[in-house]
Write a protein that holds these residues in place. Structure first.
Motif, PDB file in Angstrom:
ATOM      1  N   CYS A  34      -0.311   3.333   3.495  1.00  0.00           N
ATOM      2  CA  CYS A  34      -0.024   2.918   4.873  1.00  0.00           C
ATOM      3  C   CYS A  34       1.113   1.900   4.973  1.00  0.00           C
ATOM      4  O   CYS A  34       1.519   1.536   6.076  1.00  0.00           O
ATOM      5  CB  CYS A  34      -1.281   2.362   5.544  1.00  0.00           C
TER       6      CYS A  34
ATOM      7  N   CYS B 287      -6.147  -1.725  -0.459  1.00  0.00           N
ATOM      8  CA  CYS B 287      -5.470  -2.193   0.750  1.00  0.00           C
ATOM      9  C   CYS B 287      -6.510  -2.612   1.792  1.00  0.00           C
ATOM     10  O   CYS B 287      -7.370  -1.808   2.162  1.00  0.00           O
ATOM     11  CB  CYS B 287      -4.602  -1.065   1.293  1.00  0.00           C
TER      12      CYS B 287
ATOM     13  N   CYS C  90      -6.404   0.041   4.927  1.00  0.00           N
ATOM     14  CA  CYS C  90      -6.853   1.448   4.855  1.00  0.00           C
ATOM     15  C   CYS C  90      -7.722   1.735   3.634  1.00  0.00           C
ATOM     16  O   CYS C  90      -8.197   2.865   3.476  1.00  0.00           O
ATOM     17  CB  CYS C  90      -5.651   2.384   4.877  1.00  0.00           C
TER      18      CYS C  90
ATOM     19  N   CYS D 122       0.830  -1.202   0.000  1.00  0.00           N
ATOM     20  CA  CYS D 122       0.000   0.000   0.000  1.00  0.00           C
ATOM     21  C   CYS D 122       0.868   1.257   0.000  1.00  0.00           C
ATOM     22  O   CYS D 122       1.766   1.400   0.838  1.00  0.00           O
ATOM     23  CB  CYS D 122      -0.913  -0.008   1.227  1.00  0.00           C
TER      24      CYS D 122
HETATM   25 ZN   LIG Z   1      -3.147   0.789   3.311  1.00  0.00          ZN
END
Ligand SMILES: [Zn+2]
Lengths: 391, 142
Positions: free
Chosen positions: B38, B49, B52, B35
């Motif tokens: 994050c 992801c 998040c 990701c």
């Molecule tokens: Zn993420």
């Protein structure tokens, strides 16, 4: 003792099944229809009483837009007020139907399904529903039992002595099935734990005798309001409570023991809290015995013991029909029958028969509360329903 | 080596989402999505992801080194394409992601949980290369 619960205004009023056999000389649709007719006859109802359906449609034809249940309305020549296509068998179908009936969306629901005429084509392969068609699974030869094995191997890594208890579980349930004239494996055995350990290996730690069957047959249920059920042929069996738990799609991401070992625990807690009962109130456990490890895991998940303690639990109390924890009293999917997507419904049927006192030689004396379950850690979902008598 | 029956083995059928994984494997690179927002790595492939929900992510190379999380030996092949016995393993890669695969280059005895492994490549002749794992070489840095 009286039995009330959040869904106890709904009852299972009819159960029906075909012969359960290695091969049936018919089709899945014919078998599912036969089971449906048997369940309606058992209830003393007709198809015109049905206003809700939860059923897969195995073909021929059908399922152009909606899956399954609407095709059944066409075959039965009835208009319905509710269909339940999300998981139209076993515990989720019973809970969805009970919720719909309780909410007043419909009054009488038919659930049916099974498989026939399909196993012959699978020669040299495991059953189709056990072959995950996913690009990160299938090329590695990881069928459903492999995914369960990967969980069991972690468990045995921590609790190696549990292998003996697994073998005892498999032997006991298979011996229960051996005594059931309706079981696919009727008359086979008796087996000892050593027989289980010595059987041909399939996928470590499981031998052939640790693993469930794949055969043919169909199973059906009829649910209605408890009020209506009281006027029907057989004694109503009420839905005391239930719960469902789904972690993710099954057989895509491999199961991690630490995550999946408790799948079903929350569902069981919800089921018990809906009726004010606990695991010690259960008189018979129709656990989902797809393999011997799952039986141990499910005893831990429903809250009868802690992690790693189920081996000792089943040894101390016994899981035979006469034991302290009668389990899979028809012989389970290990020995009675596993009919693919129809198998979860067989667990409910056996629960109903036990509560009605119709189980004959395998009757658990005084059985009132029965827990029935579906699927397990390798599948990353688990569902629980509690059934009881109408009083 | 037991377990390899290349002609009959089921082929993955890549989607637009998963094709980069298989194209990298063809070049003997093991990748997974990481990701951009994050930093979480994830597998099997997703459009976003799972931590998040960012749809900004990058296919990122792995060292291909890891340890066996769980392992089993299949003694009865479930369908054509496999010669029994063969190993199915879950490998925890050192970048904190997990993959289901086969273990090759070892005997028929079960492999111990926690064993060090590294990626290897099984060519399926046509356009597909399967990432598999073998026991890590002595002194391979682990
Ligand atoms: Zn993420």
């Amino acid at each position: 003792m009286s039995f009330r619960g959040r869904l106890a205004d709904v009852a299972i009023v009819g159960v029906g099944s075909t012969q359960q056999a290695r091969r049936l000389g018919t089709t899945s649709l014919h078998a599912s229809l036969e089971a449906a007719k048997a369940a309606l006859a058992d209830a003393g109802l007709t198809k015109d009483d049905v206003d809700g359906i939860a059923a897969r449609w195995p073909g021929p034809g059908g399922t152009v837009f909606q899956p399954g249940s609407a095709d059944w309305a066409g075959l039965l020549g009835i208009h319905v007020d509710w269909i339940g296509d999300s998981y139209p068998q076993g515990v989720p179908a019973v809970l969805d139907a009970a919720a719909a009936i309780s909410a007043g969306l419909c009054e009488t629901v038919l659930i049916t399904g099974g498989q026939a005429g399909v196993m012959e084509a699978e020669a040299g392969k495991v059953a189709k529903y056990t072959r995950p068609a996913n690009e990160f699974v299938e090329p590695y030869g990881s069928f459903t039992s492999t995914q369960f094995a990967l969980v069991a191997q972690r468990y045995l890594h921590r609790f190696p002595e549990a292998r003996g208890a697994m073998a005892e579980v498999a032997a006991t349930i298979r011996n229960t099935g051996s005594a059931n004239p309706e079981a696919v494996m009727h008359g086979r055995g008796p087996y000892t734990a050593q027989d289980v350990l010595d059987a041909p290996k399939v996928v470590d730690p499981f031998t052939r005798l640790d693993l469930c069957l794949a055969n043919e047959g169909a199973a059906a249920l009829v649910l209605t309001t408890v009020e209506r059920a009281r006027a029907c042929r057989a004694a109503p069996v009420v839905v005391l409570g239930g719960g469902m738990e789904w972690m993710r799609q099954q057989y895509v991401d491999p199961p991690r023991y630490e995550e999946v070992r408790t799948v079903g625990a929350k569902a069981a807690r919800r089921a018990f809290s809906m009726c004010g009962l606990g695991p010690e109130d259960v008189d018979a456990f129709q656990l989902y015995d797809v393999n011997s490890y799952e039986v141990l895991r499910q005893f831990e998940a429903v809250g009868l013991c802690g992690e790693g303690e189920a081996g000792e639990l089943v040894r101390e109390r016994g899981i035979g029909v006469d034991g302290g924890l009668p389990t899979c009293t028809d012989g389970g999917v290990l020995s009675f029958s596993h009919i693919g997507w129809g198998a979860p419904t067989l667990k409910i049927i056996e629960g109903v028969r036990q509560i009605r006192g119709e189980a004959g030689h395998r009757q658990v004396e005084g059985a009132e509360v029965v827990l029935a379950a579906g699927a397990g850690a390798g599948a990353q979902y688990h569902n629980v329903v509690l059934l009881g008598p109408d009083r | 080596m037991s377990g390899v029956d290349v002609a009959e083995r089921p082929r993955p059928e890549p989607s637009d989402l998963t094709r980069p994984f298989w194209e990298a494997a063809r070049e003997h690179r093991l990748v997974r999505q990481v990701c951009d927002a994050c930093g979480r790595g994830f597998f099997t492939p997703q459009i976003a992801c799972p931590r998040c929900l960012s749809t900004a992510w990058t296919w990122t190379p792995s060292t291909g080194r890891g340890t066996v999380y769980s392992a089993t030996v299949v003694h009865r092949a479930p369908y054509p394409g496999f010669t029994s016995p063969y190993h199915v393993v879950m490998v925890d890669l050192e970048e904190d992601w997990t993959m289901l695969s086969n273990l090759v280059g070892t005997g028929e005895a079960p492999v111990a949980i926690g064993s060090a492994v590294e990626v290897d490549w099984l060519e399926l002749e046509d356009e597909i290369t399967l990432p598999v794992f073998r026991p890590a070489d002595e002194g391979s840095g682990r």
